[in-house]
Design an enzyme around this catalytic site. Structure first.
Site, PDB file in Angstrom:
ATOM      1  CB  SER A  41      -0.891  -0.044   1.513  1.00 23.75           C
ATOM      2  OG  SER A  41      -2.424   0.778   1.316  1.00 23.75           O
ATOM      3  CG  ASP A 155      -4.298  -1.153   0.981  1.00 22.23           C
ATOM      4  OD1 ASP A 155      -3.653  -2.453   1.510  1.00 22.23           O
ATOM      5  OD2 ASP A 155      -4.581  -0.837   0.294  1.00 22.23           O
TER       6      ASP A 155
END
Length: 294
Positions: A41, A155
Site C-alpha cells: 500500500s 490493497d
C-alpha cells in the site's frame, strides 16, 4: 567506513506511511545503504518512488500540494466498486517522478497486492512501477480495484501489511521493517527535523476536508452516528486498522526482522495527508530511537 546494507520493509497504513520518508532520510544520513525494498500500500508507493530516485520530488509535492490540485486529482467513481478511480492521481505522480520498469530499477523492489477472490497475496516484481503501486494501494471502498491481466487486485495490506517474506533471499546486513500498525499511545509530537525538505504545506490539510465533505454527502442516509460521533467511515477505518495491526503482529512474530520500527496507529488517520511535516518528522525520530545505538 563501509555502509550497512539494508532490506527495507515498508508497511501499509495510509497517511501514516509518510513516516517512511523520515525513516529513509535517517538511514541515508547514518551510513546505511538501502538495497532492497518490499512494500504494501503506502509502503509500496513510497518505496517505489524512492527506488526510482525521486523521493525528494514526491516529498516536496506532498508537503506543498494545494486544495485546487487535490480537487483535480479526485476522479470520483460514481456507482462503481470504489469512491475514487485513482487514475488521475497515478498519472500525476507519473508526471512528477516518471515511470520505470521494476526490473530496470537500481535496487530490488517488490510491491504487494491482494487477490481476495483466491485469498492470495501477489508479489509484483516486474512491469510498470506505477501499475504495481496502483494495485497495492487499492484500499477497499475508497479506490476501485486494479485490473491486472484480468485479475482484480486490492490493497496489499489486506493480506500482508508488513511484507517481510520478499526479502528472505536478500544478502544484506540487516532487514528493517516499519510497522504502521503499532499499539496506540496517544498524541505524539515529533521533535526533530520538522521541515527537513519541505515547502509551506498550509493548504495540504484541505485534502482531508475535500474527501470528508464528499464522503459525508455520499453517505448521509447511512452514516447515522452514535453518541460518540462515529460514522460508517470511522468504523470501516478503525476495523481495517485493527485487522492490519493483528496480521502485522503475527507476521513479525513468525518472521522477525533484525529491527522493527513501530509507528502507533493513532498517529494520524488513514487520509490525514495534511499532516505531512509532522508524520515525516515522526518517522525520522522513530528511526533515530530504534537504530541510533545499533
Amino acid at each position: 567506513m563501509s555502509k550497512k546494507t539494508v532490506s527495507l520493509v515498508l508497511g501499509s497504513g495510509g497517511a501514516r506511511g509518510l513516516a517512511h520518508i523520515g525513516v529513509i532520510h535517517w538511514l541515508e544520513e547514518n551510513n546505511y545503504e538501502i538495497r532492497s525494498i518490499s512494500g504494501a500500500s503506502i509502503g509500496a508507493l513510497i518505496g517505489g518512488i524512492y527506488a526510482c530516485g525521486e523521493l525528494d520530488a514526491y516529498e516536496k509535492w506532498v508537503r506543498a500540494i494545494t486544495k485546487m490540485q487535490i480537487v483535480k486529482l479526485l476522479d470520483m467513481s460514481w456507482g462503481k466498486q470504489g469512491l475514487v478511480d485513482g487514475d488521475r492521481i497515478i498519472d500525476t505522480l507519473k508526471e512528477l517522478v516518471g515511470d520505470r520498469k521494476i526490473e530496470d530499477l537500481p535496487i530490488k523492489y517488490t510491491a504487494i497486492a491482494s487477490d481476495v477472490r483466491r485469498e492470495k497475496e501477489i508479489w509484483l516484481k516486474t512491469g510498470s512501477v506505477f501499475d504495481a503501486i496502483r494495485a497495492s494501494i487499492s484500499l477497499p471502498l475508497f479506490f476501485t480495484p486494479f485490473d491486472m491481466n484480468g485479475v482484480k487486485l486490492l490493497d496489499g495490506g489486506i493480506l500482508n501489511p508488513v511484507p517481510i517474506a520478499p526479502t528472505f533471499e536478500d544478502h544484506n546486513d540487516i532487514t528493517l521493517a516499519v510497522n504502521l500498525g503499532g499499539t496506540p499511545t496517544g498524541t505524539i509530537t515529533p521533535t526533530s527535523k520538522p521541515d527537513a525538505k519541505g515547502d509551506d504545506n498550509s493548504t495540504v490539510g484541505r485534502f482531508q476536508e475535500k474527501i470528508n465533505s464528499f464522503i459525508d454527502d455520499l453517505m448521509k442516509r447511512s452514516s447515522s452516528s452514535d453518541s460518540d460521533g462515529w460514522t460508517m467511515l470511522d468504523i470501516a477505518d478503525q476495523t481495517f486498522d485493527a485487522m492490519q495491526g493483528t496480521i502485522a503482529r503475527q507476521k513479525l512474530a513468525t518472521y522477525p526482522p533484525d529491527h522493527t520500527i513501530e509507528i502507533a496507529r493513532d498517529v494520524c488517520g488513514t487520509l490525514e495527508f495534511d499532516r505531512a511535516n509532522e508524520v515525516i518528522a515522526l518517522g525520522y525520530d522513530a528511526a533515530a530511537r530504534s537504530l541510533g545505538r545499533s
